[in-house]
Design a protein around this motif. Structure first.
Motif, mmCIF file in Angstrom:
data_model
loop_
_atom_site.group_PDB
_atom_site.id
_atom_site.type_symbol
_atom_site.label_atom_id
_atom_site.label_comp_id
_atom_site.label_asym_id
_atom_site.label_seq_id
_atom_site.Cartn_x
_atom_site.Cartn_y
_atom_site.Cartn_z
ATOM 1 N N PRO A 44 0.836 -1.206 0.000
ATOM 2 C CA PRO A 44 0.000 0.000 0.000
ATOM 3 C C PRO A 44 0.864 1.245 0.000
ATOM 4 O O PRO A 44 2.071 1.196 0.199
ATOM 5 C CB PRO A 44 -0.796 -0.139 1.303
ATOM 6 N N ASN A 45 0.222 2.395 -0.244
ATOM 7 C CA ASN A 45 0.963 3.652 -0.200
ATOM 8 C C ASN A 45 1.675 3.801 1.140
ATOM 9 O O ASN A 45 1.135 3.449 2.187
ATOM 10 C CB ASN A 45 0.007 4.833 -0.413
ATOM 11 N N VAL A 46 2.884 4.329 1.077
ATOM 12 C CA VAL A 46 3.677 4.485 2.293
ATOM 13 C C VAL A 46 2.992 5.475 3.224
ATOM 14 O O VAL A 46 2.627 6.583 2.816
ATOM 15 C CB VAL A 46 5.106 4.952 1.950
ATOM 16 N N LEU A 47 2.823 5.076 4.468
ATOM 17 C CA LEU A 47 2.148 5.922 5.450
ATOM 18 C C LEU A 47 3.054 7.059 5.904
ATOM 19 O O LEU A 47 4.284 6.919 5.934
ATOM 20 C CB LEU A 47 1.758 5.083 6.671
ATOM 21 N N HIS A 102 4.289 14.456 7.300
ATOM 22 C CA HIS A 102 4.541 13.661 8.497
ATOM 23 C C HIS A 102 4.029 14.363 9.755
ATOM 24 O O HIS A 102 3.970 15.595 9.813
ATOM 25 C CB HIS A 102 6.038 13.386 8.638
ATOM 26 N N ALA A 105 10.343 7.657 2.467
ATOM 27 C CA ALA A 105 9.312 7.448 1.449
ATOM 28 C C ALA A 105 9.446 6.089 0.765
ATOM 29 O O ALA A 105 8.535 5.671 0.037
ATOM 30 C CB ALA A 105 9.374 8.558 0.405
ATOM 31 N N GLU A 106 10.558 5.395 0.990
ATOM 32 C CA GLU A 106 10.814 4.127 0.316
ATOM 33 C C GLU A 106 10.304 2.919 1.080
ATOM 34 O O GLU A 106 10.282 1.817 0.548
ATOM 35 C CB GLU A 106 12.327 3.969 0.076
ATOM 36 N N ARG A 107 9.895 3.095 2.338
ATOM 37 C CA ARG A 107 9.442 1.944 3.123
ATOM 38 C C ARG A 107 8.423 2.393 4.167
ATOM 39 O O ARG A 107 8.380 3.554 4.557
ATOM 40 C CB ARG A 107 10.631 1.249 3.806
ATOM 41 N N GLN A 108 7.616 1.432 4.595
ATOM 42 C CA GLN A 108 6.606 1.716 5.602
ATOM 43 C C GLN A 108 7.260 1.917 6.974
ATOM 44 O O GLN A 108 8.388 1.480 7.212
ATOM 45 C CB GLN A 108 5.611 0.558 5.687
ATOM 46 N N SER A 126 -3.388 -1.019 10.442
ATOM 47 C CA SER A 126 -3.542 -0.672 9.026
ATOM 48 C C SER A 126 -3.915 -1.888 8.179
ATOM 49 O O SER A 126 -4.524 -1.744 7.115
ATOM 50 C CB SER A 126 -2.236 -0.059 8.492
ATOM 51 N N TRP A 168 4.257 -5.918 5.606
ATOM 52 C CA TRP A 168 3.556 -4.766 5.022
ATOM 53 C C TRP A 168 3.115 -5.056 3.593
ATOM 54 O O TRP A 168 2.097 -4.528 3.124
ATOM 55 C CB TRP A 168 4.465 -3.539 5.021
ATOM 56 N N ARG A 169 3.856 -5.891 2.879
ATOM 57 C CA ARG A 169 3.556 -6.134 1.458
ATOM 58 C C ARG A 169 2.521 -7.234 1.257
ATOM 59 O O ARG A 169 2.064 -7.448 0.135
ATOM 60 C CB ARG A 169 4.855 -6.496 0.714
#
Length: 298
Positions: A2-5, A32, A154-157, A167, A258-259
């Motif tokens: 999903p989109n990075v939180l 943030h 921005a590259e990982r949750q 989530s 997460w994935r």
């Protein structure tokens, strides 16, 4: 994935750092949530030793709590307790801590605390008062520009297990259901560690018989924290002897989780889609007695 939180960031720095407000602004502009110790809560100003009164306030700005007696008097004050409570709660709340140099001992303690909890931690270097520090390698990353840290995030949750669970649809309807989910993972760990089927069954049967003899079925909220501690301690012992780096291994696994897609059972525990066990598909009629931990929104 999903989109990075957006992250929940604790910005550890110094009152004397002139760039701290700008760094906080840039992180908030990037979407943030940021805890700013200068304005820790609505209507709250940041902590100052002068606010503690007594000898700490006698010398004016910059002179407070400069002796051990003055410090001990101030740190035991109500104002110190309030300031500490706000900062400590923010350290628990955050999933990321960024050290904004230049800063002193307090900010470094905050960064170390966050790193010790397995949170993502970054060091933002600055030429002012710069000193080389080998142990900065304990952190997730070291950068000279906040934009680089924003790009990394921005590259990982976030590395927050609680956020992943919520989530992904998890909740806490029946605590026993989450404990049973843990039991399934423990069985898998036993298998991976080389336990036989007979060993796993034998240990399980013995524990069930012991609990039956002690008439323990039905739940005991007062015993939960101690039993959880037993599990946590034994996992640390296992990690030590198995050569497992706890925080790095857990963070790498969380990136995988997460994935993946998840489906919550009626208890709130998460399972892969289509694999929710029959005992966790519905709660109505399953429980003969009320779940003591679920009462009162625990």
């Amino acid at each position: 994935m999903p989109n990075v939180l957006p992250r929940r960031i604790y910005a550890a720095s110094s009152w004397r750092n002139p760039i701290q407000p700008e760094i906080v602004r840039r992180m908030r502009d990037a979407g943030h949530e940021v805890y700013d110790f200068r304005h820790p809560a609505p209507g709250q100003e940041g902590f100052s030793w002068l606010d503690c009164g007594g000898e700490a306030a006698a010398g004016g700005p910059g002179a407070g709590a400069r002796t051990i007696p003055a410090y001990l008097e101030a740190v035991r004050s109500k104002r110190a307790a309030q300031g500490f409570a706000l900062d400590e709660a923010a350290l628990e709340w955050c999933d990321t801590c960024i050290l904004v140099l230049p800063c002193g001992r307090s900010a470094h303690l905050e960064l170390g605390y966050a790193a010790g909890q397995g949170k993502d931690t970054y060091v933002l270097l600055h030429e002012d008062k710069f000193e080389p520090e080998l142990m900065y390698l304990l952190n997730t990353g070291i950068a000279t520009d906040i934009e680089q840290i924003l790009a990394w995030m921005a590259e990982r949750q976030p590395g927050d297990v609680r956020r992943w669970h919520v989530s992904s649809g998890g909740h806490f309807a029946r605590p026993a259901g989450l404990a049973l989910r843990l039991l399934r993972e423990v069985v898998e760990l036993c298998v991976a560690a080389g336990a036989t089927e007979d060993e796993i069954i034998g240990h399980t049967v013995e524990e069930i018989a012991k609990s039956r003899q002690r008439n323990e079925f039905g739940g005991d909220p007062l015993a939960v924290s101690g039993e959880w501690a037993d599990c946590a301690i034994l996992l640390k012992v296992f990690a030590h002897h198995a050569g497992i780096h706890e925080s790095q291994t857990a963070r790498a696994k969380l990136d995988v989780l997460w994935r993946r897609a998840w489906e919550p059972g009626a208890s709130g525990a998460l399972y892969r889609p289509g694999s929710v066990p029959v005992f966790d598909r519905v709660l109505d009629g399953l429980l003969r007695e009320p779940d003591p931990l679920a009462q009162g929104g625990a």
